[in-house]
Enzyme design. Structure first.
Site, mmCIF file in Angstrom:
data_model
loop_
_atom_site.group_PDB
_atom_site.id
_atom_site.type_symbol
_atom_site.label_atom_id
_atom_site.label_comp_id
_atom_site.label_asym_id
_atom_site.label_seq_id
_atom_site.Cartn_x
_atom_site.Cartn_y
_atom_site.Cartn_z
ATOM 1 N N ASN A 188 41.262 45.942 27.994
ATOM 2 C CA ASN A 188 40.345 46.631 29.934
ATOM 3 C C ASN A 188 40.407 48.109 28.961
ATOM 4 O OD1 ASN A 188 40.780 44.555 31.537
ATOM 5 N ND2 ASN A 188 43.020 44.920 31.655
ATOM 6 N N HIS B 185 40.203 34.573 29.276
ATOM 7 C CA HIS B 185 42.128 34.148 29.854
ATOM 8 C C HIS B 185 41.953 32.214 29.765
ATOM 9 C CE1 HIS B 185 39.518 37.435 32.048
ATOM 10 N NE2 HIS B 185 41.318 37.786 31.664
ATOM 11 N N ASP C 188 36.211 31.661 30.451
ATOM 12 C CA ASP C 188 34.588 33.355 29.729
ATOM 13 C C ASP C 188 35.599 32.915 28.315
ATOM 14 O OD1 ASP C 188 37.940 34.221 30.198
ATOM 15 O OD2 ASP C 188 37.087 35.486 31.557
ATOM 16 N N GLY D 252 43.887 43.677 35.197
ATOM 17 C CA GLY D 252 43.029 44.658 34.993
ATOM 18 C C GLY D 252 43.276 46.140 34.384
ATOM 19 N N SER E 74 46.072 40.778 32.160
ATOM 20 C CA SER E 74 45.727 39.675 32.433
ATOM 21 C C SER E 74 45.833 37.877 31.792
ATOM 22 C CB SER E 74 44.153 39.499 33.328
ATOM 23 O OG SER E 74 43.240 39.513 32.481
#
Ligand code: NAG
Ligand code: NAG
Length: 266
Positions: A105, A226, A223, A73, A39
């Site tokens: 991830n 991102h 967050d 993801g 992402s």
């Protein structure tokens, strides 16, 4: 779930069908740069008010098509397990570039639940077996196999260290590279001459430290992972700087001079 080897053999079988021998030597006038990641690179980023840096990279490129195949993801493991590397490799031809950047991830634990994306910890051929009996490989194993799919088609593969999270979130900006940076270097050493490393994480961190906490905090609306569109543009710019400073073969398709891009070569 299929085993890693099963997936890889299936991938190679598909490639054999998809790639007639003479396709390798049919260089296109305009090569393609495929972007593979999560992402932090993907179109749409990590949701509302964020954007992935792959969206801004084309503004610095010339004479090359940029295809953003990053998927939110995903990890090195899940991008391969879901067949996405195979799909990209089927389109790759000689003279193309493939930029692979994972890490956000890939961490986590496999000891209780398996989210399908956590890699087995380790820098070599270690394997882990989940409680469901799935054999999981390390980040270097997955990315070495993935990169070799691409170099076998005549592409140059760039293995890029993951973007840092907000290095200024404590109020003071500081960065220390995660283990994925050293894993990236191992992948390049495994793959050999048609691959190279860009220390994207370090370049972004250095630029963030130079911009300072107020500016950098504003790049993270939701967050610490991102980025906003503005942040993503800075992150793309620092990939460009890193590729130029590393004298990447991709530099032939970068329109900006090394000196014109913010930051200092490391
Ligand atoms: C690198 O790519 C060239 C051209 O496609 C190929 O001939 C060579 O075997 C490759 N080398 C490695 C180590 O994969
Ligand atoms: C490179 O130059 C273009 C304008 O030609 C600009 O849009 C882009 O942001 C520049 N890239 C960097 C990394 O400075």
């Amino acid at each position: 779930m299929k085993s890693f080897q099963g997936v890889l053999y299936a991938a190679l079988a598909t490639l054999a069908l998809a790639a007639p021998a003479d396709e390798k030597i049919a260089k296109r006038a305009t090569p393609t740069l495929y972007l593979i990641g999560d992402s932090t690179m993907a179109k749409g980023g990590g949701g509302t008010a964020t954007q992935g840096w792959g969206v801004y990279l084309p503004y610095s490129m010339t004479g090359i098509n940029v295809v953003n195949d990053a998927i939110a993801g995903r990890s090195a493991r899940s991008y391969i397990d879901e067949g996405h590397f195979t799909t990209v490799a089927a389109s790759v031809i000689a003279g193309d570039f493939v930029l692979i950047e994972f890490g956000h991830n890939d961490g986590g634990s496999l000891s209780t639940t398996d989210n399908g994306r956590t890699d087995c910890a380790g820098s070599g051929s270690e394997t882990c077996t989940t409680t469901a009996g799935v054999v999981v490989q390390t980040y270097p194993t997955y990315l070495t196999a993935a990169a070799k799919l691409m170099t076998a088609k005549g592409a140059h593969v760039i293995i890029s260290s993951p973007t840092p999270n907000n290095v200024c979130e404590s109020g003071t900006c500081s960065y220390s590279a995660s283990r994925f940076t050293s894993y990236c270097k191992i992948v390049v050493s495994n793959v050999g001459s048609n691959s190279s490393f860009v220390d994207h994480g370090q370049y972004v961190a250095n630029e963030y430290i130079s911009l300072g906490a107020t500016t950098v905090d504003a790049f993270y609306p939701n967050d610490h992972t991102h980025t906003s569109p503005k942040g993503a543009d800075v992150v793309a710019g620092q990939f460009v700087k890193g590729a130029l400073c590393a004298k990447s073969p991709l530099a032939a398709y970068i329109k900006n001079s090394t000196a014109s891009v913010a930051g200092t070569c490391v």
